[in-house]
Structure formats: structure tokens, C-alpha cells
Design an enzyme around this catalytic site. Structure first.
Site, mmCIF file in Angstrom:
data_model
loop_
_atom_site.group_PDB
_atom_site.id
_atom_site.type_symbol
_atom_site.label_atom_id
_atom_site.label_comp_id
_atom_site.label_asym_id
_atom_site.label_seq_id
_atom_site.Cartn_x
_atom_site.Cartn_y
_atom_site.Cartn_z
ATOM 1 N N SER A 93 -15.118 1.799 10.211
ATOM 2 C CA SER A 93 -15.482 1.861 8.878
ATOM 3 C C SER A 93 -16.636 2.091 8.776
ATOM 4 C CB SER A 93 -14.137 1.066 8.096
ATOM 5 O OG SER A 93 -14.050 1.323 6.587
ATOM 6 N N ASP A 194 -5.051 8.161 7.518
ATOM 7 C CA ASP A 194 -5.736 6.850 7.215
ATOM 8 C C ASP A 194 -5.884 6.554 5.304
ATOM 9 O OD1 ASP A 194 -8.514 4.901 5.972
ATOM 10 O OD2 ASP A 194 -9.183 5.963 8.328
ATOM 11 N N HIS A 224 -5.923 3.194 9.438
ATOM 12 C CA HIS A 224 -7.484 3.118 9.290
ATOM 13 C C HIS A 224 -7.912 1.987 10.542
ATOM 14 C CE1 HIS A 224 -11.601 2.423 8.089
ATOM 15 N NE2 HIS A 224 -11.111 1.444 7.735
#
Length: 259
Positions: A93, A194, A224
Site C-alpha cells: 500500500s 481491493d 487489500h
């Protein structure tokens, strides 16, 4: 403020090949701990730092910004470079954006980059409201634990501090401009389903980096936080294979020192 149980940083002294792992926004090392331990068990030297303002309470994060987060991973990378002959940078991320900036700034000192659901932009109308909204509203709903696997949870804040989110948005724009400076071999794994970072972010990164050795893998079974999800084993195996291809000495005892 004490660190939340399970959110502690992790380090392992192994062989001459090192890996730096960068966790995501409002998350903690817990989201990457199984990955770090997998690499450590295979003889690699591993560093998984806790980003400033993370792993305690959201109020601590409200007074930090991207400069603090990047300074921490940059310091850890420099320590690994002192110990190891070859160093890789992995990120989830926002940790993916941190990894990409490290690659852009450190050049050949970074041997390769592995990204899982990397973030490149704050999306939606909320992004444009952040410069003002952060003074009116301290937080918004959290983004932690976007995981498909039953019983798997991420240790992260249940609120997003908006001052920090504004800083992250500025950081993404900075990193986007630096992507052409990324030339290292790149392994990018991302989830079509996601709910935090859209696939457009991965596509944008792949279109702007200058890397010629690029592998893209879809994580069909995960959301995610794929490192704690159904595809975790695949992420671990693919990343270790990536290291092995680029650094055949991975896992062998060598020049790594320190305690």
C-alpha cells in the site's frame, strides 16, 4: 505511548542479502510480519520498521507526515546497505510508495523492488476536500483489515487522521513525479478486488517506471491486505523466487554483521 501488542518492529540478522519491508498507512509491521518471518527463515537479513505515529493510537499519527515516514525507512535502508552486499525493498500500500521513492533515490544500491497493492493516489472527492477538511474534522472512518480471509485481521487504526492523510496525498504526488527514476527489476502483485486501493494505481505505476525487468501478478483471492489473506503464501514464494533470481547468494552466510 506503548506500541499495540503485535505491532512491534521486527528485525532478523541473516546472510549477505537484505530485505527492507515497508508497511502501509495507519497499519503496522503486523501486516507484513508473516512475510518478514518467511524471509528470515530462509536466511535473509530482514528489517521491518514501525513508521512514526503508527502502531499506538491515531492521535500520535496526526502530528506526523510523509517526511517522518520516509526518513524512517531511508534510515533502515542505509543500515541494511552497511551490512549486506545486496538489498531489496518490499512494500504494501503506502509502503509501496515509500519503496518506490527509496528505489528512485538510491538507484543501483537497491537491487529490486516488490510491491503489493501499491498506492499512488488519494481518490475521489474527499481528496480535493482534504486541504480544508483536515482543519474542520480530525478523522474519518478507518481503512484497516480489508481482508477476504475469515479470521484474519490487521492491526491498524479505526480512524484516519486527516492531517496525515493530506500529507500522504502530497507524498503520492511527489513519488508519481519520481517514478521514471525507478529502473530496478520490479515485481508487482495486486488484487482486482481491493476496496482500499484501485487497480488503476498499479497500472499507473507500471506505466511510469523505467524498469525493463517487470513482472505483474494478480491476486485473485485477496483484498487489500493480501499479505494476511488467501494469497499470502503466493506473495511470499514469488518474492523469494524474485530475490533468488537476482541475488543467487540469498540465504547464504556472508558479510552481514551486527547484533
Amino acid at each position: 505511548m506503548p506500541v499495540l501488542p503485535g505491532a512491534e518492529p521486527y528485525r532478523h540478522e541473516g546472510g549477505e542479502v537484505g530485505v527492507l519491508l515497508c508497511h502501509g498507512f495507519t497499519g503496522s509491521p503486523q501486516s507484513l510480519r508473516p512475510w518478514a518471518e518467511y524471509l528470515a527463515e530462509r536466511g535473509l537479513t530482514v528489517s521491518l520498521p514501525l513508521l512514526p505515529g503508527h502502531g499506538t493510537r491515531w492521535q500520535d499519527m496526526q502530528v506526523t507526515g510523509w517526511q517522518d515516514w520516509y526518513a524512517e525507512v531511508d534510515r533502515e535502508l542505509r543500515l541494511l546497505l552497511e551490512r549486506c552486499t545486496e538489498v531489496f525493498v518490499f512494500g504494501l500500500s503506502m509502503g509501496g510508495a515509500l519503496s518506490l521513492r527509496l528505489a528512485a533515490k538510491h538507484g543501483d544500491a537497491v537491487r529490486g523492488v516488490v510491491l503489493v497493492n501499491p498506492a499512488n493516489k488519494v481518490h475521489g472527492l474527499a481528496a480535493h476536500a482534504l486541504p480544508v477538511a483536515r482543519f474542520l474534522l480530525p478523522t474519518t472512518k478507518g481503512i484497516a483489515s480489508d481482508i477476504a480471509k475469515d479470521g484474519s485481521e490487521e492491526i491498524g487504526y479505526d480512524r484516519v487522521p486527516l492531517h496525515a492523510a493530506h500529507s500522504m496525498r502530497r507524498f503520492f504526488r511527489l513519488v508519481d513525479g519520481e517514478l521514471p527514476q525507478v529502473t530496478q527489476p520490479l515485481l508487482l502483485l495486486h488484487s482486482p478486488n481491493d476496496h482500499v486501493v484501485p487497480p488503476a494505481d498499479s497500472a499507473r505505476i507500471l506505466s511510469r517506471v523505467s524498469s525493463t525487468d517487470v513482472t505483474e501478478i494478480l491476486l485473485e483471492q485477496s483484498y487489500h491486505v493480501a499479505t494476511l489473506d488467501h494469497d499470502a503464501d503466493r506473495i511470499f514464494e514469488e518474492s523469494y523466487g524474485f530475490i533468488g533470481r537476482l541475488a543467487p547468494s540469498a540465504g547464504k552466510e556472508g558479510t552481514a554483521t551486527g547484533g
